[in-house]
Motif scaffolding. Structure first.
Motif, PDB file in Angstrom:
ATOM      1  N   VAL A 184     -52.154  -6.678  12.878  1.00 34.51           N
ATOM      2  CA  VAL A 184     -50.856  -6.733  13.563  1.00 34.51           C
ATOM      3  C   VAL A 184     -50.322  -5.321  13.773  1.00 34.51           C
ATOM      4  CG1 VAL A 184     -48.460  -7.520  13.394  1.00 34.51           C
ATOM      5  CG2 VAL A 184     -50.317  -9.022  12.653  1.00 34.51           C
ATOM      6  N   ASP A 185     -50.393  -4.506  12.727  1.00 36.08           N
ATOM      7  CA  ASP A 185     -49.902  -3.134  12.824  1.00 36.08           C
ATOM      8  C   ASP A 185     -50.730  -2.308  13.817  1.00 36.08           C
ATOM      9  OD1 ASP A 185     -48.414  -0.768  12.100  1.00 36.08           O
ATOM     10  OD2 ASP A 185     -50.178  -0.140  10.975  1.00 36.08           O
ATOM     11  N   GLY A 186     -52.033  -2.583  13.885  1.00 36.78           N
ATOM     12  CA  GLY A 186     -52.876  -1.881  14.854  1.00 36.78           C
ATOM     13  C   GLY A 186     -52.435  -2.146  16.279  1.00 36.78           C
ATOM     14  N   TYR A 187     -52.114  -3.399  16.562  1.00 37.13           N
ATOM     15  CA  TYR A 187     -51.602  -3.724  17.891  1.00 37.13           C
ATOM     16  C   TYR A 187     -50.274  -3.018  18.146  1.00 37.13           C
ATOM     17  CZ  TYR A 187     -55.051  -7.490  18.534  1.00 37.13           C
ATOM     18  OH  TYR A 187     -56.204  -8.208  18.700  1.00 37.13           O
ATOM     19  N   VAL A 188     -49.382  -3.060  17.148  1.00 29.87           N
ATOM     20  CA  VAL A 188     -48.058  -2.455  17.311  1.00 29.87           C
ATOM     21  C   VAL A 188     -48.172  -0.958  17.559  1.00 29.87           C
ATOM     22  CG1 VAL A 188     -45.916  -1.879  16.090  1.00 29.87           C
ATOM     23  CG2 VAL A 188     -46.826  -4.199  15.976  1.00 29.87           C
ATOM     24  N   SER A 189     -48.990  -0.269  16.753  1.00 30.35           N
ATOM     25  CA  SER A 189     -49.094   1.181  16.874  1.00 30.35           C
ATOM     26  C   SER A 189     -49.725   1.608  18.188  1.00 30.35           C
ATOM     27  CB  SER A 189     -49.887   1.763  15.706  1.00 30.35           C
ATOM     28  OG  SER A 189     -51.206   1.248  15.693  1.00 30.35           O
ATOM     29  N   ALA A 194     -47.304  -8.013  22.508  1.00 29.79           N
ATOM     30  CA  ALA A 194     -47.605  -9.431  22.717  1.00 29.79           C
ATOM     31  C   ALA A 194     -48.797  -9.869  21.863  1.00 29.79           C
ATOM     32  CB  ALA A 194     -47.878  -9.698  24.197  1.00 29.79           C
ATOM     33  N   LEU A 195     -49.863  -9.046  21.825  1.00 30.77           N
ATOM     34  CA  LEU A 195     -51.024  -9.374  20.998  1.00 30.77           C
ATOM     35  C   LEU A 195     -50.658  -9.356  19.520  1.00 30.77           C
ATOM     36  CD1 LEU A 195     -53.924  -7.451  22.785  1.00 30.77           C
ATOM     37  CD2 LEU A 195     -53.555  -9.924  22.706  1.00 30.77           C
ATOM     38  N   ALA A 196     -49.773  -8.444  19.135  1.00 31.83           N
ATOM     39  CA  ALA A 196     -49.341  -8.389  17.740  1.00 31.83           C
ATOM     40  C   ALA A 196     -48.630  -9.672  17.336  1.00 31.83           C
ATOM     41  CB  ALA A 196     -48.417  -7.188  17.521  1.00 31.83           C
ATOM     42  N   LEU A 197     -47.762 -10.189  18.210  1.00 34.56           N
ATOM     43  CA  LEU A 197     -47.043 -11.430  17.901  1.00 34.56           C
ATOM     44  C   LEU A 197     -47.994 -12.617  17.863  1.00 34.56           C
ATOM     45  CD1 LEU A 197     -43.794 -10.915  20.014  1.00 34.56           C
ATOM     46  CD2 LEU A 197     -44.003 -10.887  17.520  1.00 34.56           C
ATOM     47  N   ASP A 198     -48.988 -12.644  18.759  1.00 36.46           N
ATOM     48  CA  ASP A 198     -49.981 -13.721  18.729  1.00 36.46           C
ATOM     49  C   ASP A 198     -50.753 -13.698  17.409  1.00 36.46           C
ATOM     50  OD1 ASP A 198     -49.260 -14.550  21.242  1.00 36.46           O
ATOM     51  OD2 ASP A 198     -50.877 -13.485  22.278  1.00 36.46           O
ATOM     52  N   CYS A 199     -51.137 -12.486  16.987  1.00 34.86           N
ATOM     53  CA  CYS A 199     -51.892 -12.350  15.733  1.00 34.86           C
ATOM     54  C   CYS A 199     -51.028 -12.742  14.538  1.00 34.86           C
ATOM     55  CB  CYS A 199     -52.383 -10.911  15.590  1.00 34.86           C
ATOM     56  SG  CYS A 199     -53.536 -10.653  14.229  1.00 34.86           S
ATOM     57  N   PHE A 200     -49.758 -12.391  14.581  1.00 35.23           N
ATOM     58  CA  PHE A 200     -48.842 -12.738  13.494  1.00 35.23           C
ATOM     59  C   PHE A 200     -48.702 -14.250  13.359  1.00 35.23           C
ATOM     60  CE2 PHE A 200     -44.494 -13.562  11.942  1.00 35.23           C
ATOM     61  CZ  PHE A 200     -44.538 -12.860  10.740  1.00 35.23           C
ATOM     62  N   ARG A 201     -48.606 -14.938  14.512  1.00 37.24           N
ATOM     63  CA  ARG A 201     -48.502 -16.403  14.467  1.00 37.24           C
ATOM     64  C   ARG A 201     -49.789 -17.034  13.932  1.00 37.24           C
ATOM     65  NH1 ARG A 201     -45.159 -15.675  19.168  1.00 37.24           N
ATOM     66  NH2 ARG A 201     -47.006 -15.472  20.475  1.00 37.24           N
ATOM     67  N   GLU A 202     -50.940 -16.494  14.355  1.00 38.30           N
ATOM     68  CA  GLU A 202     -52.206 -17.044  13.887  1.00 38.30           C
ATOM     69  C   GLU A 202     -52.404 -16.755  12.399  1.00 38.30           C
ATOM     70  OE1 GLU A 202     -56.686 -17.678  15.586  1.00 38.30           O
ATOM     71  OE2 GLU A 202     -55.141 -16.640  16.744  1.00 38.30           O
ATOM     72  N   ALA A 221     -41.441  -5.026  14.616  1.00 34.07           N
ATOM     73  CA  ALA A 221     -41.785  -3.894  15.480  1.00 34.07           C
ATOM     74  C   ALA A 221     -42.385  -4.391  16.792  1.00 34.07           C
ATOM     75  CB  ALA A 221     -42.766  -2.967  14.767  1.00 34.07           C
ATOM     76  N   ALA A 222     -43.195  -5.441  16.726  1.00 34.97           N
ATOM     77  CA  ALA A 222     -43.770  -6.023  17.946  1.00 34.97           C
ATOM     78  C   ALA A 222     -42.676  -6.609  18.829  1.00 34.97           C
ATOM     79  CB  ALA A 222     -44.788  -7.096  17.576  1.00 34.97           C
ATOM     80  N   CYS A 223     -41.683  -7.231  18.220  1.00 29.69           N
ATOM     81  CA  CYS A 223     -40.548  -7.773  18.988  1.00 29.69           C
ATOM     82  C   CYS A 223     -39.805  -6.658  19.715  1.00 29.69           C
ATOM     83  CB  CYS A 223     -39.597  -8.526  18.067  1.00 29.69           C
ATOM     84  SG  CYS A 223     -40.287 -10.031  17.330  1.00 29.69           S
ATOM     85  N   CYS A 224     -39.684  -5.502  19.067  1.00 26.70           N
ATOM     86  CA  CYS A 224     -39.033  -4.355  19.708  1.00 26.70           C
ATOM     87  C   CYS A 224     -39.812  -3.916  20.942  1.00 26.70           C
ATOM     88  CB  CYS A 224     -38.930  -3.185  18.730  1.00 26.70           C
ATOM     89  SG  CYS A 224     -37.794  -3.455  17.351  1.00 26.70           S
ATOM     90  N   LEU A 225     -41.140  -3.877  20.825  1.00 24.38           N
ATOM     91  CA  LEU A 225     -41.970  -3.447  21.950  1.00 24.38           C
ATOM     92  C   LEU A 225     -41.818  -4.368  23.151  1.00 24.38           C
ATOM     93  CD1 LEU A 225     -45.305  -2.450  20.169  1.00 24.38           C
ATOM     94  CD2 LEU A 225     -43.661  -0.911  21.227  1.00 24.38           C
ATOM     95  N   GLU A 226     -41.705  -5.657  22.883  1.00 20.30           N
ATOM     96  CA  GLU A 226     -41.674  -6.637  23.969  1.00 20.30           C
ATOM     97  C   GLU A 226     -40.259  -7.069  24.335  1.00 20.30           C
ATOM     98  OE1 GLU A 226     -44.427  -7.690  25.643  1.00 20.30           O
ATOM     99  OE2 GLU A 226     -45.449  -6.169  24.451  1.00 20.30           O
ATOM    100  N   LEU A 255     -32.282  -5.078  11.826  1.00 22.18           N
ATOM    101  CA  LEU A 255     -31.229  -4.346  12.524  1.00 22.18           C
ATOM    102  C   LEU A 255     -31.809  -3.574  13.710  1.00 22.18           C
ATOM    103  CD1 LEU A 255     -28.249  -3.336  12.456  1.00 22.18           C
ATOM    104  CD2 LEU A 255     -29.045  -1.474  10.994  1.00 22.18           C
ATOM    105  N   ASP A 256     -32.929  -2.914  13.470  1.00 26.74           N
ATOM    106  CA  ASP A 256     -33.613  -2.152  14.512  1.00 26.74           C
ATOM    107  C   ASP A 256     -34.034  -3.058  15.666  1.00 26.74           C
ATOM    108  OD1 ASP A 256     -34.870   0.369  15.399  1.00 26.74           O
ATOM    109  OD2 ASP A 256     -36.754  -0.699  15.089  1.00 26.74           O
ATOM    110  N   MET A 257     -34.545  -4.242  15.315  1.00 26.76           N
ATOM    111  CA  MET A 257     -34.990  -5.187  16.343  1.00 26.76           C
ATOM    112  C   MET A 257     -33.813  -5.626  17.207  1.00 26.76           C
ATOM    113  SD  MET A 257     -34.885  -8.684  17.137  1.00 26.76           S
ATOM    114  CE  MET A 257     -34.528  -9.468  15.559  1.00 26.76           C
TER     115      MET A 257
END
Length: 787
Positions: A184-189, A194-202, A221-226, A255-257
């Motif tokens: 998940v962090d690899g996708y975010v960084s 979107a891929l990070a959120l998919d991986c988080f759900r799976e 962090a993924a939510c912030c990106l998208e 808070l950041d999100m």
């Protein structure tokens, strides 16, 4: 054993993006197995004892020398030394110890690879990381050992090689929470929210244990990106259900999100209910206010932060500067600048860049220059911001000069550099420089960028070469609506209205729906080319066929179109019947129409309306045009009155200047110019042409005995555009067109004369003024004598 997550391979990935949440993930996603401990069986002088003693005391070089002297193949001892270097923050030393291990013939194991791969990641050493991966595969550790797999996954993600990280993930026979968090962090960084959120759900479905704080932070962090506010709220609900809201890092990530998703009210509520706040939390809230356009709240939050005794950091100042940039005054920004100086935060490249951007946005370009000049470590972002500062203040020559200076630095202009500087070439209008810029853009590899090539296409059109614009358009693989709009507008300003409408039809045939800007281009084409019926058809189709409500830009185009038709009372009726308040643009169209129809009464009425709006616009052109009409009518007292009004208001008429490019050299002329080496010849030829076309002296009404100083001091055949055209005619090959750029509107006298000169000389003459390009050919102009 967890079910493998099979992820689709991706050909290209976004560049690295850093968010607040992702800063907390590195250590927790690259865990190594604890070092293996062996009982001591050898005496105090043995190799093992010496190595362990040196390593425990931090004498790692001595430990490495001892291993080399003994030539031992004991993997345990080699691992101790490798890990010692890594723990001491010496990744290069750890890799040297690993190479010594291989030379000694020791066999790396699952305790070796996680440390080695992590050191490769720290150094960004892809080659050695891949070599370690290959060794791990040969020894069976890559897929079987979760620690080795986790380190390899994190390594590839950190180097931006997400496809390789996915392959490691898919090949792991066992996965733990750290594995999923790392993915998940690899996708975010790498900016793949979107891929990070998919991986988080799976991950939630694959693991029977709940998410930990690290996984929650990565998902936020993924939510912030998208800008995925809904998914962010779902994560928040999960946090509450599992009692994790008291974790200050998780709370700060929430808070950041909310701040980055634009939900500032939710962020305020979150901030108010947090049981504990760190300085990072306060910085996040200040930055959130600035990001969402609440500079006052950002300052208030800063005051409360200091009142609670929190230590102000560099990040605090950076966030405050973002808020200062939104104010009209530089007072707040200067205060923060002074505070940062007193706290000795400077030099700091990010803070200095924030200062530079703040000063440019509040209009203090000299202060931006001062900050930029003092920077000892200028990044590309610093250069881009300084170029943008010049562009914001319309200092186009300075922007180009700085860009050329950047080319001599060990930095490479990026997408943002080119997007910022290309408009400077457009506005200066020098075709030679435009071609150089186009060539440079291609060499940089931006030839496939639709956005940048749209700008290049616009650049050529504004510089008089619409043919090159069309060539670029035809070669573009990924045309978007802006590409079509740009090409339609290019033909419009060159008086090729029919071609522009053909482009509009082709755009619709290609399945691309027009937008509001498309109709501005189309209506401009109809106006410039006098296509009144077609203009009305397109204007009415906006709402009837596309559900678009015409805006002030569209009404401005229609006012131009009606003014060209000649019935000024109908134009006035149209303006007064508009559903939105007329602006400077609309009244200016009526003023222009009144000038072309020589209706001074209506011109005065339009000018009066413009003067009522003068706080919203620079009205110098309006005063100049009205003065010109009075002069043409011989009303010299009114000319004096307008001149006096301009003096009172501090307005100054722009000096006319015309530029002609020949053989790669730009030659500039002003009215009555005598500075050119060939001035004597230029003036003589201009006089000859005046006689050949039957041009007489000043034909205006001179019956008023007012001071002749109020009259134009330069005869029309000595105007800058006439001198530039004459120089172009005598310095270029026969039958080649002459291209001239003028910084103000071409006057009636020169416009009429250039039509006749084009017929007499048999040459095509292009003159670009502030509005359109006039193409004079065989005694006529493409504008139909209306501009």
């Amino acid at each position: 054993m967890a079910t493998p997550l099979v992820l689709a391979s991706r050909g290209a990935h976004a560049t690295t993006t850093t968010t607040y949440a992702s800063q907390h993930l590195t250590a927790s996603t690259s865990k190594e197995p604890p070092p293996r401990v062996r009982p001591k069986r050898d005496g105090p002088g043995s190799t093992k004892s010496l190595v362990l003693s040196h390593a425990a005391a931090g004498r790692l070089d001595d430990a490495l020398d001892t291993l080399a002297a003994a030539g031992t193949r004991d993997a345990f001892l080699h691992n101790v030394v490798i890990r010692g270097f890594a723990d001491a923050g010496l990744p290069a030393g750890a890799l040297a110890a690993y190479r010594a291990m291989l030379r000694a013939g020791a066999r790396p194991d699952r305790f070796t690879f996680p440390v080695v791969v992590k050191c490769c990641a720290r150094l960004g050493d892809l080659e050695r990381g891949r070599a370690a991966h290959s060794a791990a595969i040969r020894l069976g550790a890559a897929g079987a050992d979760v620690y080795t797999g986790n380190s390899l996954l994190a390594f590839y993600a950190r180097l931006g090689m997400v496809d390789d990280a996915e392959r490691v993930f898919d090949g792991m026979r066992a996965r733990d929470v750290v594995t999923w968090n790392s993915m998940v962090d690899g996708y975010v960084s790498n900016g793949l929210g979107a891929l990070a959120l998919d991986c988080f759900r799976e991950m939630h479905d694959a693991l029977e244990v709940q998410h930990d704080g690290i996984g929650i932070i990565a998902a936020l962090a993924a939510c912030c990106l998208e800008s995925a506010l809904m998914q962010g709220r779902e994560v928040h609900a999960y946090v509450i259900r599992h009692g994790m809201e008291h974790d200050v890092k998780v709370g700060t990530s929430l808070l950041d999100m909310y701040c980055k998703c634009g939900a500032i009210a939710s962020a305020q509520s979150m901030f108010a209910t947090m049981p504990s706040r760190t300085v990072v939390t306060w910085n996040c809230m200040i930055g959130g206010y600035a990001l969402n356009g609440h500079p006052g709240d950002a300052f208030d939050c800063f005051v409360r932060m200091k009142a609670e005794g929190h230590q102000v950091e560099v990040v605090t100042a950076i966030n405050l500067l973002a808020a200062c940039a939104q104010t009209e005054s530089s007072l707040y920004g200067r205060s923060v600048h002074g505070f940062a100086t007193r706290r000795q935060f400077l030099p700091h490249v990010v803070l200095e860049t924030a200062l530079l951007e703040m000063y440019s946005k509040v209009g203090k370009v000299k202060s931006s220059e001062a900050v930029f000049g003092r920077m000892t470590n200028k990044t590309l972002v610093s250069w881009n911001n300084m170029i943008a500062a010049y562009m914001y203040k319309e200092m186009y020559r300075e922007a180009i000069a700085l860009f050329l200076e950047l080319l001599n630095q060990p930095l490479h202009p990026d997408y943002f550099t080119m997007s910022a500087v290309v408009p400077a070439f457009v506005l200066l209008g020098l075709l030679r420089q435009c071609r150089q810029m186009h060539s440079y853009i291609i060499r940089l590899g931006y030839g496939e960028s639709t956005l940048i090539m749209n700008a290049v296409m616009h650049m050529y059109a504004r510089c008089g070469d619409v043919v090159s614009s069309r060539e670029i358009f035809d070669k573009m693989a990924g045309k978007d609506v802006i590409s079509w709009n740009t090409m339609i507008m290019g033909y419009a300003i060159h008086g090729q209205g029919r071609t522009a409408l053909e482009m509009f039809s082709a755009m619709k045939c290609n399945g691309l729906p027009p937008n509001e800007s498309t109709f501005v281009s189309v209506l401009t084409a109809c106006s410039v080319s006098g296509l009144a019926d077609e203009g009305w058809t397109q204007f009415n189709s906006m709402q009837r066929e596309y559900g678009m409500i015409p805006q002030i830009e569209h009404y401005g185009c229609m006012t131009d179109l009606l003014g060209r038709a000649g019935d000024l009372r109908e134009v006035l009726k149209f303006i007064e019947g508009m559903p939105i308040a007329p602006t400077f643009r609309v009244w200016g169209s009526l003023l222009t129409a009144s000038r072309n129809r020589n209706d001074i009464d209506l011109a005065e009425y339009a000018a009066e309306r413009i003067f009522q709006l003068e706080l919203e616009h620079d009205n110098t052109g309006c005063y100049v045009l009205l003065s010109s009409m009075y002069a043409d009518a011989g009303r010299w007292r009114d000319v004096e009155r307008i001149k006096s009004l301009m003096t009172q208001k501090g307005l100054q008429r722009t000096d006319a200047r015309s530029i002609v490019e020949l053989h790669g050299v730009a030659c500039s002329f002003v009215n009555g110019d005598t500075t050119h080496p060939q001035s004597k010849t230029i003036h003589e030829v201009s006089d000859v042409l005046s006689r050949k076309i039957g041009e007489t002296g000043d034909s205006r009404n001179q019956s008023d005995p007012i001071s002749l100083a109020s009259m134009r001091t330069t005869t029309p055949n000595k105007h800058s555009v006439r001198l530039a055209v004459v120089f172009g005619l005598i310095s270029s090959e026969a039958r080649t067109p002459v291209l001239v750029k003028k910084n103000v509107r071409i006057c009636n006298h020169c416009h009429h004369a250039l039509k006749l000169i084009s017929k007499y000389s048999g040459r095509r003459i292009l003159v670009g003024d502030t509005n359109i390009y006039h193409e004079f050919s065989d005694g006529s102009c493409c504008c139909g004598d209306y501009w």
